[in-house]
Motif scaffolding. Structure first.
Motif, PDB file in Angstrom:
ATOM      1  N   TYR A  47       0.866  -1.179   0.000  1.00  0.00           N
ATOM      2  CA  TYR A  47       0.000   0.000   0.000  1.00  0.00           C
ATOM      3  C   TYR A  47       0.898   1.221   0.000  1.00  0.00           C
ATOM      4  N   TYR A  48       0.557   2.230  -0.806  1.00  0.00           N
ATOM      5  CA  TYR A  48       1.397   3.428  -0.872  1.00  0.00           C
ATOM      6  C   TYR A  48       0.545   4.669  -1.086  1.00  0.00           C
ATOM      7  N   GLN A  49       0.601   5.575  -0.113  1.00  0.00           N
ATOM      8  CA  GLN A  49      -0.041   6.882  -0.239  1.00  0.00           C
ATOM      9  C   GLN A  49       1.070   7.915  -0.263  1.00  0.00           C
ATOM     10  N   GLU A  51       3.242  11.393  -0.313  1.00  0.00           N
ATOM     11  CA  GLU A  51       3.133  12.688   0.359  1.00  0.00           C
ATOM     12  C   GLU A  51       2.519  13.701  -0.602  1.00  0.00           C
ATOM     13  N   GLU A  62       0.324  13.056   4.764  1.00  0.00           N
ATOM     14  CA  GLU A  62       1.640  12.494   5.017  1.00  0.00           C
ATOM     15  C   GLU A  62       1.810  11.172   4.273  1.00  0.00           C
ATOM     16  N   LYS A  63       3.024  10.896   3.915  1.00  0.00           N
ATOM     17  CA  LYS A  63       3.321   9.633   3.244  1.00  0.00           C
ATOM     18  C   LYS A  63       2.949   8.460   4.149  1.00  0.00           C
ATOM     19  N   ASP A  64       2.258   7.497   3.568  1.00  0.00           N
ATOM     20  CA  ASP A  64       1.851   6.307   4.311  1.00  0.00           C
ATOM     21  C   ASP A  64       2.066   5.105   3.405  1.00  0.00           C
ATOM     22  N   SER A  65       2.694   4.069   3.934  1.00  0.00           N
ATOM     23  CA  SER A  65       2.973   2.914   3.083  1.00  0.00           C
ATOM     24  C   SER A  65       3.084   1.652   3.916  1.00  0.00           C
ATOM     25  N   SER A  66       2.936   0.545   3.223  1.00  0.00           N
ATOM     26  CA  SER A  66       3.118  -0.767   3.832  1.00  0.00           C
ATOM     27  C   SER A  66       4.064  -1.556   2.938  1.00  0.00           C
ATOM     28  N   GLN A 256      12.871   9.786   7.898  1.00  0.00           N
ATOM     29  CA  GLN A 256      11.685   9.530   7.097  1.00  0.00           C
ATOM     30  C   GLN A 256      11.732  10.388   5.838  1.00  0.00           C
ATOM     31  N   LYS A 666      -5.744   3.030  12.562  1.00  0.00           N
ATOM     32  CA  LYS A 666      -4.864   3.770  11.653  1.00  0.00           C
ATOM     33  C   LYS A 666      -5.040   5.253  11.892  1.00  0.00           C
ATOM     34  N   ARG A 669      -6.195  11.048   8.321  1.00  0.00           N
ATOM     35  CA  ARG A 669      -5.600  12.223   7.704  1.00  0.00           C
ATOM     36  C   ARG A 669      -6.186  13.473   8.332  1.00  0.00           C
TER      37      ARG A 669
END
Length: 679
Positions: A47-49, A51, A62-66, A256, A666, A669
């Motif tokens: 998963y990638y959100q 920035e 904010e950048k969020d990833s798995s 980060q 989680k 945002r």
């Protein structure tokens, strides 16, 4: 493709336009080349959100990833193999054109060890820390090492279940062994082993210090720029973020979003292209682009999308301007770095066709030969070809007479199968005709694909067909990826007979049981009914010996005519070959994969059985036991590159955690006020 690789004998990069097809290619080439370094390099995010900042609503995301640990391991293995082996074959997605650490830094950080090498144990431990390994004497895992007296055990991040044991005698390496990471039992004695960095981005310490000085200078200049323009919020925001990142880099060697400082860390000038996996290959390698008519446009579109997002971040003080240099390659940079290219596609696009002749510099229009020479022999009309320093218009370009043809036909199938027979039927009564055709195929135990132009039409048609007692389902982009896999599996397993879709029933879809494709409204020229789409869609029936394609239309469009010409040309070639060699066409036979839902049913059954044996207040215990089993299955699936199954199991784990009250919340945002709160 495999034969070309074998004969050329060069390091090879094979690009595919999505992870699933790349995984299929990876499995096939592992079988073709069991003794080569066949590697898999795709994005390691489950998963990638990215920035981002939305100025209109003052919302910072904010950048969020798995990160998928198994794919990260495969990426690290790829980097090491490309640098150290000549017989490497890398299957990659478009992620290979995104920024990666410097190959010189990565290669310079490699640590070779051999029996008899003079090095103190403590110095070896320091070197491991420089390679970004972590010491953990309790929880031993990938990217970690543990120490027991004069014995150091290291679990390289690029190895799965194998660790390396280095035994010292005084200040000398006495013995090196590969061991089972779980049990510690020795697998084999090694003469030597080279340790690669545990992370993709690694920078020598002095280089890091110099980079930090440059980052601070750029920050001061940018803050002064904002203050001069009266943008005090942006100036304060940027200074706080950059100072925080520099503190983390100084103390931890990492922060980060450190990739946003990659230009400084690698010592590149402003505007210079980033280092990518292509740099690890060097100059002499072979590139193969699978399904090039999709992959090439995808490569060309990466840069602008990344730039537009980061420009907003830079303008509002979230990132330094140097963050713009952490980007994918521009298309012209990609072309310059890949000198030997092979485009592989049943329906090559204009770009591939125009660039498959070195003597063709410009073109105005590309048309197929009206006399039906076929897909891969072209008549290029009104083309400008340099001749004696001047441009000369060529009305009838014949590839056999000018230079060496670089477009190669690959038509003959070893199964002897022919392209599907085409039928043209009128639009009037197309639904009733489709129903009758479907009934005929269902009686024979065969499957049918029906393509429409809109999602609403697909859903309505599915409902109508269900009303006349046909087993049918629809497939379009609103259905999640895991469910799509399940629907296709169910079609092959005869749980239903007819699948209605729009644009997903094309390249990469391998359904040997499908013998009929019905294309509704085939004469509506456009993206869904252009030449490429028609050829790819009709080709879904090319795995069955009784393959046919029905086009419903009131006029023969240019795209339909080209489909007819191409199909006739290919059928003639295959029929002639079959006759000459006495081949009887046979349908493709391939095992139907196990249902992903079976894992859900198994876990539910296990939970139900456990509930009978313990009290209700022990539900958390039951869920914990089932979660352990599911997580083990998920890891096993990921290690086998069965990503659909792994993702499905991940979703089941999430649902079970929520039911048992074990799920983690989680962070939502929200706006971040940088005047009040430090990022």
């Amino acid at each position: 493709m495999a034969n070309i690789i074998q004969n050329v004998g060069k390091p090879t990069l094979i690009m595919s336009h999505n992870k699933t097809l790349a995984a299929q290619l990876y499995s096939e080439f592992k079988n073709f080349f069991p003794h080569n370094a066949v590697e898999y390099f795709v994005s390691y995010f489950d998963y990638y959100q990215p920035e981002a900042y939305i100025p209109r609503t003052d919302t910072y995301i904010e950048k969020d990833s798995s990160i998928n640990d198994e794919i990260e391991r495969l990426r690290l293995s790829t980097m090491g193999s490309v640098l150290t082996r000549q017989d490497v074959i890398v299957i990659a997605s478009v992620s290979c054109i995104y920024g990666l650490g410097s190959p010189d830094d990565y290669e310079g950080a490699m640590l070779p060890m051999w029996a008899g090498k003079e090095v103190a144990r403590d110095d070896f431990l320091k070197e491991l820390l420089n390679l970004l390994f972590e010491r953990n004497d309790i929880a031993f895992g990938r990217g970690k090492f543990r120490v027991r007296g004069d014995v150091v055990e290291v679990h390289p991040a690029y190895l799965d279940e194998t660790a390396i044991r280095v035994e010292f005698f005084g200040d000398e390496v006495e013995r090196i062994s590969s061991i089972d990471a779980l049990t510690g039992s020795v697998i084999e004695r090694l003469e030597s082993h080279t340790f690669f960095p545990a992370k993709q981005f690694v920078t020598e310490r002095n280089k890091m210090r110099n980079a930090m000085v440059d980052i601070r200078k750029e920050c001061e200049q940018r803050v002064a720029h904002f203050e001069k323009q009266g943008k005090l919020i942006e100036a304060q925001r940027l200074k706080m973020r950059t100072d925080y990142d520099l503190e983390m880099m100084d103390e931890m060697g990492f922060c980060q979003g450190i990739e946003n400082y990659s230009r400084h860390l690698t010592g590149r000038p402003p505007g210079a292209r980033p280092f990518t996996l292509l740099d690890f290959f060097g100059d002499d390698f072979l590139l193969m682009v699978d399904e090039s008519h999709v992959s090439i446009p995808q490569i060309g579109g990466m840069y602008e999308g990344d730039k537009s997002r980061k420009t907003v971040l830079v303008e509002h003080g979230f990132r330094l301007p140097s963050a713009l240099d952490n980007r994918p390659l521009k298309f012209d940079e990609f072309m310059k770095m890949t000198q030997q290219r092979l485009y592989v596609s049943a329906t090559p696009g204009v770009f591939e066709l125009a660039n498959s002749r070195p003597d063709v510099k410009h073109y105005i229009d590309i048309k197929r030969d009206a006399e039906g020479r076929g897909l891969d022999v072209l008549a290029l009309k009104r083309m400008k070809v340099p001749t004696s320093g001047s441009d000369q218009a060529v009305d009838d370009f014949d590839p056999t007479k000018r230079g060496t043809p670089l477009i190669v036909e690959q038509i003959i199938r070893p199964t002897g199968l022919l392209d599907p027979i085409l039928h043209i039927k009128p639009l009037k009564g197309q639904i009733d005709e489709t129903i009758e055709l479907c009934r005929q195929r269902v009686e024979k135990g065969e499957r049918v694909l029906v393509t429409t132009l809109t999602k609403k039409t697909a859903e309505d048609l599915t409902e109508y067909l269900l009303g006349v007692d046909l087993k049918v389902r629809y497939l379009h982009s609103d259905i999640d990826a895991i469910e799509r896999v399940e629907i296709l599996r169910a079609l092959r397993a005869a749980e239903f007979d007819i699948l209605v879709g729009i644009n997903l029933l094309r390249e990469g879809l391998d359904l040997p049981e499908v013998s009929l494709v019905c294309i509704l409204d085939a004469d509506k020229e456009g993206f869904l009914r252009n030449e490429t789409s028609l050829i790819q869609t009709a080709g879904r029936a090319a795995r069955h010996v009784n393959g046919e394609c029905v086009l419903f239309c009131d006029k023969i469009t240019d795209s339909i005519q080209r489909l007819i010409d191409v199909t006739e040309y290919r059928r003639e070639k295959q029929i002639a070959y079959n006759t000459e060699h006495g081949i009887t066409p046979k349908s493709v036979i391939r095992r139907v994969q196990e249902s992903l839902h079976s894992y859900e049913a198994t876990s539910a059954k296990s939970q139900k059985l456990n509930a009978k044996m313990v009290a209700e207040d022990e539900m958390v215990y039951n869920a914990t036991e089932v979660l352990k089993e599911l997580e083990a299955e998920m890891q096993e699936a990921a290690s086998k590159l069965e990503f659909e199954r792994a993702a499905h199991l991940r979703d089941q784990i999430k649902q079970l955690k929520e039911k048992a009250g074990l799920s983690e919340k989680k962070p939502t945002r929200k706006k971040v006020n940088y005047q009040m709160k430090k990022p």
